[in-house]
Scaffold this motif. Structure first.
Motif, PDB file in Angstrom:
ATOM      1  N   GLN A  53       0.871  -1.181   0.000  1.00 41.62           N
ATOM      2  CA  GLN A  53       0.000   0.000   0.000  1.00 41.62           C
ATOM      3  C   GLN A  53       0.907   1.230   0.000  1.00 41.62           C
ATOM      4  O   GLN A  53       1.172   1.826   1.033  1.00 41.62           O
ATOM      5  CB  GLN A  53      -0.908  -0.012   1.231  1.00 41.62           C
ATOM      6  CG  GLN A  53      -1.909  -1.143   1.242  1.00 41.62           C
ATOM      7  CD  GLN A  53      -2.953  -0.972   0.144  1.00 41.62           C
ATOM      8  OE1 GLN A  53      -3.185   0.111  -0.361  1.00 41.62           O
ATOM      9  NE2 GLN A  53      -3.572  -2.070  -0.240  1.00 41.62           N
ATOM     10  N   SER A  57       2.392   1.652  -6.028  1.00 41.38           N
ATOM     11  CA  SER A  57       1.343   0.664  -6.307  1.00 41.38           C
ATOM     12  C   SER A  57       0.017   1.348  -6.641  1.00 41.38           C
ATOM     13  O   SER A  57      -0.692   0.924  -7.562  1.00 41.38           O
ATOM     14  CB  SER A  57       1.158  -0.269  -5.115  1.00 41.38           C
ATOM     15  OG  SER A  57       2.312  -1.046  -4.918  1.00 41.38           O
ATOM     16  N   ARG A  58      -0.315   2.403  -5.908  1.00 36.72           N
ATOM     17  CA  ARG A  58      -1.559   3.140  -6.202  1.00 36.72           C
ATOM     18  C   ARG A  58      -1.506   3.755  -7.593  1.00 36.72           C
ATOM     19  O   ARG A  58      -2.503   3.777  -8.321  1.00 36.72           O
ATOM     20  CB  ARG A  58      -1.805   4.202  -5.132  1.00 36.72           C
ATOM     21  CG  ARG A  58      -2.332   3.644  -3.816  1.00 36.72           C
ATOM     22  CD  ARG A  58      -2.800   4.741  -2.874  1.00 36.72           C
ATOM     23  NE  ARG A  58      -1.744   5.673  -2.515  1.00 36.72           N
ATOM     24  CZ  ARG A  58      -0.869   5.495  -1.517  1.00 36.72           C
ATOM     25  NH1 ARG A  58      -0.942   4.402  -0.769  1.00 36.72           N
ATOM     26  NH2 ARG A  58       0.042   6.387  -1.253  1.00 36.72           N
ATOM     27  N   ASP A  59      -0.329   4.253  -7.972  1.00 31.20           N
ATOM     28  CA  ASP A  59      -0.164   4.842  -9.291  1.00 31.20           C
ATOM     29  C   ASP A  59      -0.373   3.785 -10.379  1.00 31.20           C
ATOM     30  O   ASP A  59      -1.078   4.027 -11.363  1.00 31.20           O
ATOM     31  CB  ASP A  59       1.224   5.472  -9.409  1.00 31.20           C
ATOM     32  CG  ASP A  59       1.387   6.270 -10.684  1.00 31.20           C
ATOM     33  OD1 ASP A  59       0.469   7.032 -11.051  1.00 31.20           O
ATOM     34  OD2 ASP A  59       2.440   6.125 -11.343  1.00 31.20           O
ATOM     35  N   GLY A  62      -4.067   2.967 -10.630  1.00 29.70           N
ATOM     36  CA  GLY A  62      -4.775   4.072 -11.277  1.00 29.70           C
ATOM     37  C   GLY A  62      -4.554   4.094 -12.784  1.00 29.70           C
ATOM     38  O   GLY A  62      -5.499   4.310 -13.560  1.00 29.70           O
ATOM     39  N   THR A 185      -1.983  -5.430  -1.517  1.00 34.60           N
ATOM     40  CA  THR A 185      -2.813  -5.617  -2.705  1.00 34.60           C
ATOM     41  C   THR A 185      -2.381  -6.925  -3.346  1.00 34.60           C
ATOM     42  O   THR A 185      -1.187  -7.168  -3.515  1.00 34.60           O
ATOM     43  CB  THR A 185      -2.599  -4.464  -3.709  1.00 34.60           C
ATOM     44  OG1 THR A 185      -2.883  -3.239  -3.038  1.00 34.60           O
ATOM     45  CG2 THR A 185      -3.491  -4.606  -4.911  1.00 34.60           C
TER      46      THR A 185
END
Length: 196
Positions: A53, A57-59, A62, A185
């Motif tokens: 997290q 990883s979020r990028d 997205g 994730t």
């Protein structure tokens, strides 16, 4: 416009052909006939590692979400890639089709041996592979045997990327979405298949 997918957390990339050619079976025991068709192209299957997290990883997640309605593009980082041959190599002459293309802009005596590369035509990368080997002449020109055959009619000056080829096309398999467990994730798997 295609979304550039970074190599963040990419664990595995596998390239495979997507074939529209085939074989016509011989009648009453006759020989089979290979039927080549324009349109054979490539697909890459990609798997990520376990993701944390964090911002990287979020990028990635997205960008994959964006690519579900746009196309996706990723660099083909294949193992045992041949040594770099430089940039500035372009298609030499408009109107080319078939399984051999004429190029200019290579260093003299550059050898091209069974490597993947991409041609930018109409603003999109198209992946091809050098069949066998070919060598540039003293003027940096080469007649390059390729597979699969061109899927478009070339324009003079279409840029070829040999050192950092890209595959571009439809994002497939991400419709399962993203799974989360505790502070991680789950690994993702998806494919990018060339549209044309």
């Amino acid at each position: 416009m295609s979304v550039l997918i970074p190599w963040t957390r990419i664990a595995e990339l596998q390239i495979r052909p997507r074939l529209f050619s085939g074989n016509q079976e011989g009648v009453l025991g006759g020989e089979d006939l290979a039927v080549s068709r324009m349109g054979d192209r490539f697909v890459v299957d990609i798997t990520t590692s376990q993701m944390r997290q964090d911002a990287a990883s979020r990028d990635l997640i997205g960008l994959l979400m964006e690519a579900t309605t746009d196309d996706a593009r990723i660099e083909l980082r294949l193992p045992n890639a041949p040594r770099p041959i430089g940039s500035g190599i372009v298609i030499d002459g408009a109107g080319q089709t078939g399984s051999t293309i004429l190029l200019r802009g290579a260093y003299r005596q550059t050898e091209f041996v069974r490597r993947f590369f991409s041609i930018i035509h109409g603003g999109m990368h198209h992946v091809h592979m050098v069949r066998g080997r070919a060598m540039a002449d003293a003027d940096g020109r080469v007649a390059l045997p390729i597979w699969p055959m061109l899927r478009f009619i070339s324009a003079d000056g279409d840029v070829c990327h040999f050192d950092q080829p890209m595959i571009e096309g439809q994002l497939v398999g991400f419709d399962k979405g993203v799974g989360f467990e505790r502070n991680r994730t789950k690994p993702l798997s998806f494919s990018i298949q060339e549209r044309k």
